[in-house]
Scaffold this active site. Structure first.
Site, PDB file in Angstrom:
ATOM      1  N   HIS A   1      10.611 -23.340   9.799  1.00 38.28           N
ATOM      2  CA  HIS A   1       9.496 -23.900  10.535  1.00 38.28           C
ATOM      3  C   HIS A   1       8.196 -23.811   9.781  1.00 38.28           C
ATOM      4  CE1 HIS A   1      12.015 -24.140  14.326  1.00 38.28           C
ATOM      5  NE2 HIS A   1      13.038 -24.462  13.263  1.00 38.28           N
TER       6      HIS A   1
ATOM      7  N   HIS B   1       7.860 -30.031  10.963  1.00 37.51           N
ATOM      8  CA  HIS B   1       7.342 -28.779  10.649  1.00 37.51           C
ATOM      9  C   HIS B   1       6.347 -28.936   9.693  1.00 37.51           C
ATOM     10  CE1 HIS B   1       9.862 -27.040  13.490  1.00 37.51           C
ATOM     11  NE2 HIS B   1      11.072 -27.414  12.654  1.00 37.51           N
TER      12      HIS B   1
ATOM     13  N   ASP C   1       0.845  -1.154  -0.164  1.00 39.89           N
ATOM     14  CA  ASP C   1      -0.059  -0.106  -0.104  1.00 39.89           C
ATOM     15  C   ASP C   1       0.948   1.260  -0.128  1.00 39.89           C
ATOM     16  OD1 ASP C   1       0.838   0.312   2.574  1.00 39.89           O
ATOM     17  OD2 ASP C   1      -1.004   0.246   3.527  1.00 39.89           O
TER      18      ASP C   1
ATOM     19  N   CYS D   1       3.430  -2.935   4.271  1.00 35.99           N
ATOM     20  CA  CYS D   1       2.353  -1.545   4.401  1.00 35.99           C
ATOM     21  C   CYS D   1       3.289  -0.938   5.378  1.00 35.99           C
ATOM     22  CB  CYS D   1       1.050  -1.999   4.726  1.00 35.99           C
ATOM     23  SG  CYS D   1       0.737  -3.003   6.329  1.00 35.99           S
TER      24      CYS D   1
ATOM     25  N   THR E   1       3.133  -0.910   8.706  1.00 39.48           N
ATOM     26  CA  THR E   1       3.662  -1.834   9.886  1.00 39.48           C
ATOM     27  C   THR E   1       3.921  -3.358   9.194  1.00 39.48           C
ATOM     28  OG1 THR E   1       1.495  -2.416  10.588  1.00 39.48           O
ATOM     29  CG2 THR E   1       2.218  -0.603  11.634  1.00 39.48           C
TER      30      THR E   1
HETATM   31  C1  RB5 Z   1      -1.975   3.047   6.257  1.00 37.63           C
HETATM   32  O1  RB5 Z   1      -1.976   4.309   7.016  1.00 37.63           O
HETATM   33  C2  RB5 Z   1      -1.677   1.918   7.398  1.00 37.63           C
HETATM   34  O2  RB5 Z   1      -2.581   1.726   8.240  1.00 37.63           O
HETATM   35  C3  RB5 Z   1      -1.137   0.510   6.929  1.00 37.63           C
HETATM   36  O3  RB5 Z   1      -0.295   0.952   5.794  1.00 37.63           O
HETATM   37  C4  RB5 Z   1      -0.775  -0.355   7.658  1.00 37.63           C
HETATM   38  O4  RB5 Z   1       0.084   0.199   8.552  1.00 37.63           O
HETATM   39  C5  RB5 Z   1      -1.935  -1.286   8.297  1.00 37.63           C
HETATM   40  O5  RB5 Z   1      -1.708  -2.286   8.960  1.00 37.63           O
END
Ligand code: RB5
Length: 143
Positions: free
Chosen positions: A98, A133, A8, A65, A67
């Protein structure tokens, strides 16, 4: 190996960094977007990458993304996908050994790019150990 890669907006810059690294390594990939930092919805890109891997159109996938959390949740909803969100080389090594992870998730806002490339290398270069595994990954695939 052919990879699928997607992100994203929060993971876009890291995706581009990873693409450059893959080119340097000579790893072929298909980029499923997004193509800039305009705000988009991570489930769309996680699903697209996961469906490409699940269909056998790519051997493994990498998704980013902000996180790595949201896009890994999306990827893991597709049957046959085992997507590991990794923040260290050790986690990437273990999710291959694993979990036989066929997808890697990374956080563009939470993981330093240099470390992220080391994580990518571990994900690409580590083999599944099988044995006990395999019984466990079979259980995952049956869920
Ligand atoms: C987008 O702002 C953010 O929420 C997305 O990139 C991600 O971190 C979601 O888990």
């Amino acid at each position: 190996m052919l990879l699928a890669i997607a992100s994203d907006h929060g993971g876009y810059e890291l995706k581009e960094t990873i693409k450059e690294h893959l080119r340097e390594r000579g790893v072929k990939f298909v980029d499923l977007g997004t193509n800039n930092t305009d705000s988009v919805d991570y489930p769309v890109y996680g699903k697209a990458c996961a469906e490409t891997v699940a269909a056998g159109k790519a051997e493994r996938g990498i998704v980013c993304c902000g996180t790595g959390i949201g896009i890994s949740i999306a990827a893991n909803k597709v049957k046959g996908i085992r997507c590991g969100l990794c923040t260290s080389v050790e986690m990437a090594t273990l999710t291959r050994q694993h979990n036989n992870a066929n997808m890697l998730a990374l956080g563009g806002r939470t993981t330093d790019p240099k470390l992220a490339l080391e994580i990518v290398d571990a994900f690409l270069d580590t083999e599944f150990e099988g044995g006990r595994h395999k019984r466990r990954t079979d259980m995952l695939d049956e869920m």
